[in-house]
Motif scaffolding. Structure first.
Motif, PDB file in Angstrom:
ATOM      1  N   MET A 263     -41.335 -37.325 -38.800  1.00 14.46           N
ATOM      2  CA  MET A 263     -42.500 -36.632 -38.301  1.00 14.46           C
ATOM      3  C   MET A 263     -43.552 -37.667 -37.904  1.00 14.46           C
ATOM      4  O   MET A 263     -43.611 -38.737 -38.481  1.00 14.46           O
ATOM      5  CB  MET A 263     -43.039 -35.697 -39.356  1.00 14.46           C
ATOM      6  CG  MET A 263     -42.108 -34.532 -39.629  1.00 14.46           C
ATOM      7  SD  MET A 263     -42.819 -33.361 -40.756  1.00 14.46           S
ATOM      8  CE  MET A 263     -41.970 -33.871 -42.237  1.00 14.46           C
ATOM      9  N   TYR A 264     -44.340 -37.302 -36.937  1.00 17.18           N
ATOM     10  CA  TYR A 264     -45.360 -38.204 -36.414  1.00 17.18           C
ATOM     11  C   TYR A 264     -46.727 -37.543 -36.490  1.00 17.18           C
ATOM     12  O   TYR A 264     -46.872 -36.357 -36.207  1.00 17.18           O
ATOM     13  CB  TYR A 264     -45.069 -38.517 -34.949  1.00 17.18           C
ATOM     14  CG  TYR A 264     -44.788 -39.973 -34.689  1.00 17.18           C
ATOM     15  CD1 TYR A 264     -45.813 -40.892 -34.615  1.00 17.18           C
ATOM     16  CD2 TYR A 264     -43.500 -40.413 -34.504  1.00 17.18           C
ATOM     17  CE1 TYR A 264     -45.559 -42.222 -34.356  1.00 17.18           C
ATOM     18  CE2 TYR A 264     -43.230 -41.738 -34.242  1.00 17.18           C
ATOM     19  CZ  TYR A 264     -44.274 -42.637 -34.167  1.00 17.18           C
ATOM     20  OH  TYR A 264     -44.013 -43.948 -33.913  1.00 17.18           O
ATOM     21  N   LEU A 265     -47.734 -38.325 -36.849  1.00 19.68           N
ATOM     22  CA  LEU A 265     -49.117 -37.859 -36.852  1.00 19.68           C
ATOM     23  C   LEU A 265     -49.869 -38.570 -35.736  1.00 19.68           C
ATOM     24  O   LEU A 265     -49.632 -39.753 -35.490  1.00 19.68           O
ATOM     25  CB  LEU A 265     -49.802 -38.192 -38.177  1.00 19.68           C
ATOM     26  CG  LEU A 265     -49.220 -37.602 -39.449  1.00 19.68           C
ATOM     27  CD1 LEU A 265     -49.942 -38.155 -40.666  1.00 19.68           C
ATOM     28  CD2 LEU A 265     -49.333 -36.094 -39.417  1.00 19.68           C
TER      29      LEU A 265
ATOM     30  N   HIS B 257     -53.007 -34.947 -37.059  1.00 23.46           N
ATOM     31  CA  HIS B 257     -52.238 -33.738 -36.775  1.00 23.46           C
ATOM     32  C   HIS B 257     -50.798 -34.105 -36.421  1.00 23.46           C
ATOM     33  O   HIS B 257     -50.556 -35.097 -35.741  1.00 23.46           O
ATOM     34  CB  HIS B 257     -52.871 -32.973 -35.606  1.00 23.46           C
ATOM     35  CG  HIS B 257     -54.267 -32.535 -35.888  1.00 23.46           C
ATOM     36  ND1 HIS B 257     -55.360 -33.149 -35.331  1.00 23.46           N
ATOM     37  CD2 HIS B 257     -54.744 -31.556 -36.689  1.00 23.46           C
ATOM     38  CE1 HIS B 257     -56.455 -32.561 -35.756  1.00 23.46           C
ATOM     39  NE2 HIS B 257     -56.114 -31.593 -36.596  1.00 23.46           N
ATOM     40  N   PHE B 258     -49.875 -33.257 -36.858  1.00 24.34           N
ATOM     41  CA  PHE B 258     -48.473 -33.473 -36.517  1.00 24.34           C
ATOM     42  C   PHE B 258     -48.273 -33.289 -35.021  1.00 24.34           C
ATOM     43  O   PHE B 258     -48.783 -32.325 -34.444  1.00 24.34           O
ATOM     44  CB  PHE B 258     -47.556 -32.488 -37.269  1.00 24.34           C
ATOM     45  CG  PHE B 258     -47.397 -32.825 -38.715  1.00 24.34           C
ATOM     46  CD1 PHE B 258     -46.557 -33.858 -39.115  1.00 24.34           C
ATOM     47  CD2 PHE B 258     -48.078 -32.106 -39.676  1.00 24.34           C
ATOM     48  CE1 PHE B 258     -46.416 -34.167 -40.444  1.00 24.34           C
ATOM     49  CE2 PHE B 258     -47.936 -32.410 -41.015  1.00 24.34           C
ATOM     50  CZ  PHE B 258     -47.107 -33.447 -41.396  1.00 24.34           C
TER      51      PHE B 258
ATOM     52  N   THR C  41     -44.915 -33.892 -33.745  1.00 21.66           N
ATOM     53  CA  THR C  41     -43.515 -33.501 -33.617  1.00 21.66           C
ATOM     54  C   THR C  41     -42.937 -33.272 -35.002  1.00 21.66           C
ATOM     55  O   THR C  41     -43.329 -33.922 -35.961  1.00 21.66           O
ATOM     56  CB  THR C  41     -42.679 -34.554 -32.854  1.00 21.66           C
ATOM     57  OG1 THR C  41     -41.334 -34.093 -32.738  1.00 21.66           O
ATOM     58  CG2 THR C  41     -42.669 -35.895 -33.544  1.00 21.66           C
ATOM     59  N   ASN C  42     -42.017 -32.334 -35.082  1.00 22.21           N
ATOM     60  CA  ASN C  42     -41.314 -32.073 -36.334  1.00 22.21           C
ATOM     61  C   ASN C  42     -40.006 -32.846 -36.408  1.00 22.21           C
ATOM     62  O   ASN C  42     -39.331 -32.806 -37.426  1.00 22.21           O
ATOM     63  CB  ASN C  42     -41.032 -30.579 -36.493  1.00 22.21           C
ATOM     64  CG  ASN C  42     -42.288 -29.799 -36.783  1.00 22.21           C
ATOM     65  OD1 ASN C  42     -43.228 -30.316 -37.364  1.00 22.21           O
ATOM     66  ND2 ASN C  42     -42.315 -28.546 -36.379  1.00 22.21           N
ATOM     67  N   GLN C  43     -39.648 -33.475 -35.308  1.00 25.86           N
ATOM     68  CA  GLN C  43     -38.393 -34.221 -35.288  1.00 25.86           C
ATOM     69  C   GLN C  43     -38.468 -35.359 -36.298  1.00 25.86           C
ATOM     70  O   GLN C  43     -39.489 -36.032 -36.431  1.00 25.86           O
ATOM     71  CB  GLN C  43     -38.130 -34.783 -33.896  1.00 25.86           C
ATOM     72  CG  GLN C  43     -36.771 -35.420 -33.782  1.00 25.86           C
ATOM     73  CD  GLN C  43     -36.415 -35.769 -32.338  1.00 25.86           C
ATOM     74  OE1 GLN C  43     -37.135 -35.443 -31.419  1.00 25.86           O
ATOM     75  NE2 GLN C  43     -35.305 -36.413 -32.173  1.00 25.86           N
ATOM     76  N   LYS C  44     -37.385 -35.555 -37.025  1.00 26.76           N
ATOM     77  CA  LYS C  44     -37.336 -36.615 -38.029  1.00 26.76           C
ATOM     78  C   LYS C  44     -36.604 -37.815 -37.452  1.00 26.76           C
ATOM     79  O   LYS C  44     -35.588 -37.673 -36.781  1.00 26.76           O
ATOM     80  CB  LYS C  44     -36.660 -36.118 -39.299  1.00 26.76           C
ATOM     81  CG  LYS C  44     -37.458 -35.034 -39.973  1.00 26.76           C
ATOM     82  CD  LYS C  44     -36.818 -34.568 -41.246  1.00 26.76           C
ATOM     83  CE  LYS C  44     -37.681 -33.467 -41.848  1.00 26.76           C
ATOM     84  NZ  LYS C  44     -37.124 -32.949 -43.068  1.00 26.76           N
TER      85      LYS C  44
ATOM     86  N   GLY D  21     -45.231 -36.385 -28.650  1.00 26.35           N
ATOM     87  CA  GLY D  21     -44.069 -36.294 -29.524  1.00 26.35           C
ATOM     88  C   GLY D  21     -42.771 -35.993 -28.808  1.00 26.35           C
ATOM     89  O   GLY D  21     -41.733 -35.834 -29.440  1.00 26.35           O
ATOM     90  N   LYS D  22     -42.817 -35.920 -27.485  1.00 24.74           N
ATOM     91  CA  LYS D  22     -41.614 -35.618 -26.709  1.00 24.74           C
ATOM     92  C   LYS D  22     -40.806 -36.893 -26.475  1.00 24.74           C
ATOM     93  O   LYS D  22     -41.356 -37.928 -26.112  1.00 24.74           O
ATOM     94  CB  LYS D  22     -42.005 -35.003 -25.363  1.00 24.74           C
ATOM     95  CG  LYS D  22     -40.821 -34.623 -24.512  1.00 24.74           C
ATOM     96  CD  LYS D  22     -41.261 -34.002 -23.205  1.00 24.74           C
ATOM     97  CE  LYS D  22     -40.031 -33.678 -22.373  1.00 24.74           C
ATOM     98  NZ  LYS D  22     -40.379 -33.190 -21.045  1.00 24.74           N
TER      99      LYS D  22
END
Length: 82
Positions: free
Chosen positions: A1-3, A8-9, A11-14, A50-51
């Motif tokens: 995950m990235y802030l 704020h987040f 992306t939810n991608q790990k 986050g893409k």
């Protein structure tokens, strides 16, 4: 995950590993999900939303500097221009 810088987040991608943003992009390490033991993890680049904008096809990667990054493809390294 990235802030992002505001906490704020984005992306939810790990990712197995992730670096700081450089020129609007950060390189990330995507774990090998193939059962082929000869395959290794791969690297790609995400934007500040986050893409994943540059697919994770590299064996190694570096920060961007003046729109360029050193990446490894196969057994050699090359300069990748954004």
């Amino acid at each position: 995950m990235y802030l992002n810088r505001q906490g704020h987040f984005i992306t939810n991608q790990k990712f197995k590993a992730a670096e700081e943003f450089s020129e609007g992009f950060a390189y990330v390490q995507i774990p090998n999900t193939n059962r082929n033991l000869e395959s290794t993890d791969s690297f790609g680049y995400i934007n500040e939303s986050g893409k994943l904008v540059i697919p994770a096809t590299f064996r190694s990667a570096s920060d961007l500097l003046n729109g360029l990054a050193i990446v490894e493809i196969g057994r050699g390294r090359r300069l990748h221009e954004q």
